[in-house]
Motif scaffolding. Structure first.
Motif, mmCIF file in Angstrom:
data_model
loop_
_atom_site.group_PDB
_atom_site.id
_atom_site.type_symbol
_atom_site.label_atom_id
_atom_site.label_comp_id
_atom_site.label_asym_id
_atom_site.label_seq_id
_atom_site.Cartn_x
_atom_site.Cartn_y
_atom_site.Cartn_z
ATOM 1 N N ALA A 126 0.836 -1.209 0.000
ATOM 2 C CA ALA A 126 0.000 0.000 0.000
ATOM 3 C C ALA A 126 0.869 1.257 0.000
ATOM 4 O O ALA A 126 1.846 1.353 0.738
ATOM 5 C CB ALA A 126 -0.917 0.013 1.209
ATOM 6 N N ALA A 127 0.479 2.215 -0.823
ATOM 7 C CA ALA A 127 1.150 3.514 -0.829
ATOM 8 C C ALA A 127 0.730 4.294 0.420
ATOM 9 O O ALA A 127 -0.349 4.051 0.974
ATOM 10 C CB ALA A 127 0.764 4.290 -2.086
ATOM 11 N N PRO A 128 1.561 5.227 0.871
ATOM 12 C CA PRO A 128 1.177 6.037 2.042
ATOM 13 C C PRO A 128 -0.183 6.712 1.864
ATOM 14 O O PRO A 128 -0.954 6.828 2.828
ATOM 15 C CB PRO A 128 2.304 7.068 2.130
ATOM 16 N N GLU A 129 -0.477 7.129 0.637
ATOM 17 C CA GLU A 129 -1.764 7.772 0.365
ATOM 18 C C GLU A 129 -2.921 6.802 0.587
ATOM 19 O O GLU A 129 -3.983 7.199 1.102
ATOM 20 C CB GLU A 129 -1.791 8.303 -1.067
ATOM 21 N N GLU A 130 -2.726 5.541 0.209
ATOM 22 C CA GLU A 130 -3.779 4.541 0.403
ATOM 23 C C GLU A 130 -4.024 4.290 1.889
ATOM 24 O O GLU A 130 -5.165 4.114 2.315
ATOM 25 C CB GLU A 130 -3.396 3.240 -0.312
ATOM 26 N N VAL A 131 -2.952 4.277 2.661
ATOM 27 C CA VAL A 131 -3.102 4.091 4.113
ATOM 28 C C VAL A 131 -3.852 5.269 4.721
ATOM 29 O O VAL A 131 -4.731 5.094 5.573
ATOM 30 C CB VAL A 131 -1.725 3.922 4.782
ATOM 31 N N ARG A 132 -3.543 6.470 4.260
ATOM 32 C CA ARG A 132 -4.236 7.653 4.783
ATOM 33 C C ARG A 132 -5.721 7.617 4.438
ATOM 34 O O ARG A 132 -6.569 8.022 5.248
ATOM 35 C CB ARG A 132 -3.581 8.928 4.243
ATOM 36 N N VAL A 133 -6.047 7.128 3.250
ATOM 37 C CA VAL A 133 -7.455 7.001 2.861
ATOM 38 C C VAL A 133 -8.169 6.005 3.777
ATOM 39 O O VAL A 133 -9.282 6.261 4.249
ATOM 40 C CB VAL A 133 -7.585 6.570 1.382
ATOM 41 N N LEU A 134 -7.532 4.886 4.053
ATOM 42 C CA LEU A 134 -8.129 3.888 4.951
ATOM 43 C C LEU A 134 -8.359 4.473 6.338
ATOM 44 O O LEU A 134 -9.429 4.289 6.934
ATOM 45 C CB LEU A 134 -7.215 2.661 5.056
ATOM 46 N N ARG A 135 -7.377 5.198 6.843
ATOM 47 C CA ARG A 135 -7.509 5.776 8.174
ATOM 48 C C ARG A 135 -8.623 6.824 8.213
ATOM 49 O O ARG A 135 -9.403 6.899 9.172
ATOM 50 C CB ARG A 135 -6.174 6.392 8.616
ATOM 51 N N ALA A 136 -8.715 7.609 7.141
ATOM 52 C CA ALA A 136 -9.767 8.628 7.064
ATOM 53 C C ALA A 136 -11.148 7.980 7.008
ATOM 54 O O ALA A 136 -12.109 8.490 7.605
ATOM 55 C CB ALA A 136 -9.550 9.509 5.841
ATOM 56 N N MET A 137 -11.259 6.852 6.315
ATOM 57 C CA MET A 137 -12.536 6.138 6.236
ATOM 58 C C MET A 137 -13.012 5.738 7.628
ATOM 59 O O MET A 137 -14.192 5.893 7.965
ATOM 60 C CB MET A 137 -12.405 4.895 5.353
ATOM 61 N N VAL A 138 -12.103 5.213 8.423
ATOM 62 C CA VAL A 138 -12.474 4.779 9.775
ATOM 63 C C VAL A 138 -13.035 5.957 10.571
ATOM 64 O O VAL A 138 -14.077 5.843 11.234
ATOM 65 C CB VAL A 138 -11.265 4.165 10.513
ATOM 66 N N GLU A 139 -12.353 7.100 10.505
ATOM 67 C CA GLU A 139 -12.794 8.263 11.265
ATOM 68 C C GLU A 139 -14.123 8.813 10.739
ATOM 69 O O GLU A 139 -15.029 9.155 11.510
ATOM 70 C CB GLU A 139 -11.717 9.353 11.235
ATOM 71 N N GLU A 140 -14.250 8.888 9.415
ATOM 72 C CA GLU A 140 -15.477 9.425 8.816
ATOM 73 C C GLU A 140 -16.674 8.518 9.079
ATOM 74 O O GLU A 140 -17.807 8.997 9.248
ATOM 75 C CB GLU A 140 -15.277 9.607 7.315
ATOM 76 N N ASP A 141 -16.432 7.218 9.141
ATOM 77 C CA ASP A 141 -17.538 6.272 9.328
ATOM 78 C C ASP A 141 -18.142 6.341 10.726
ATOM 79 O O ASP A 141 -19.254 5.847 10.954
ATOM 80 C CB ASP A 141 -17.077 4.842 9.013
ATOM 81 N N ARG A 142 -17.431 6.963 11.672
ATOM 82 C CA ARG A 142 -17.988 7.098 13.029
ATOM 83 C C ARG A 142 -19.257 7.942 13.022
ATOM 84 O O ARG A 142 -20.117 7.786 13.892
ATOM 85 C CB ARG A 142 -16.943 7.714 13.971
ATOM 86 N N ALA A 143 -19.400 8.800 12.027
ATOM 87 C CA ALA A 143 -20.594 9.638 11.930
ATOM 88 C C ALA A 143 -21.813 8.843 11.479
ATOM 89 O O ALA A 143 -22.938 9.350 11.507
ATOM 90 C CB ALA A 143 -20.347 10.787 10.953
ATOM 91 N N LEU A 144 -21.605 7.583 11.075
ATOM 92 C CA LEU A 144 -22.695 6.762 10.528
ATOM 93 C C LEU A 144 -23.206 5.721 11.519
ATOM 94 O O LEU A 144 -24.029 4.881 11.161
ATOM 95 C CB LEU A 144 -22.215 6.045 9.253
ATOM 96 N N LEU A 145 -22.749 5.786 12.756
ATOM 97 C CA LEU A 145 -23.078 4.733 13.717
ATOM 98 C C LEU A 145 -24.575 4.590 13.984
ATOM 99 O O LEU A 145 -25.028 3.527 14.404
ATOM 100 C CB LEU A 145 -22.336 4.975 15.039
#
Length: 213
Positions: free
Chosen positions: A97-116
């Motif tokens: 994984a490129a660093p950018e891909e890892v950052r996207v994954l991490r951002a997804m986790v944080e953004e998905d908290r709004a969907l609980l």
């Protein structure tokens, strides 16, 4: 995240409708209604339905075609295959994984908290997260196989993320997977993914046991 189907690809359009929950397990698919919905002739619709039946995504109920559903054994078999393929994807993502891909994954986790509070939206976000791991593996053959597995996951009538507390726990599990990928630890990423899906499977088994009494 799955790409938008081409407007003339009847197979992809129907598949996308099943994946999004427009048609769920047991729903009857009628040629004329689908032709109207997708503004195309009945011939490509008929060919698409035949193909979906061959792929075991549709089944016969008398003369009608309905969206298939998974029995206990099929669900267990699907989770067994999915777990090993997803674990491999996570392991490869840790390596490639490129660093950018890892950052996207991490951002997804944080953004998905709004969907609980929205199980269906969280379920769609969950599919996006896993698809992003698949792509980060940088193995096109693995991505293809996981695409087939995830299409079959759409044949489950409910999402395990609707169970109280499961959504929050799932996001914590996602965070551990991302941490392992970011650290370049393939074994830890694979283990975290396996643990995540083992818990999801256990939740589904509990749901099934309660439903069957």
């Amino acid at each position: 995240m799955p790409s938008t189907p081409h407007p003339t690809d009847a197979h992809a359009l129907i598949l996308d409708a099943i994946d999004r929950g427009t048609y769920g397990p047991g729903d009857r698919l009628v040629e004329s209604e689908l032709a109207d919905r997708f503004s195309m002739s009945r011939t490509p619709i008929r060919e698409a339905l035949q193909r979906l039946e061959t792929q075991s995504l549709l089944t016969r109920d008398g003369r009608s075609l309905v969206v298939a559903s998974l029995d206990h054994d099929q669900m267990a078999e699907l989770y067994a295959v999915r777990t090993e393929l997803e674990a491999l994807a996570a392991s490869l993502a840790a390596k490639h994984a490129a660093p950018e891909e890892v950052r996207v994954l991490r951002a997804m986790v944080e953004e998905d908290r709004a969907l609980l509070d929205d199980a269906q939206a969280l379920s769609r976000a969950n599919r996006r997260f896993h698809a992003q791991i698949h792509r980060a593996s940088h193995n096109r053959y693995l991505v293809q196989q996981l695409g087939m597995v995830h299409r079959s996951m759409a044949l489950m009538a409910t999402t395990s993320l609707a169970v109280p507390g499961r959504g929050e726990n799932a996001l914590e599990e996602h965070a551990r997977i991302v941490d392992a990928i970011a650290a370049g630890d393939g074994a830890a990423a694979a283990d975290a993914l396996r643990a995540h899906l083992s818990t999801a499977f256990e939740v589904r088994l509990r749901e099934e046991a309660e439903r069957l009494g």
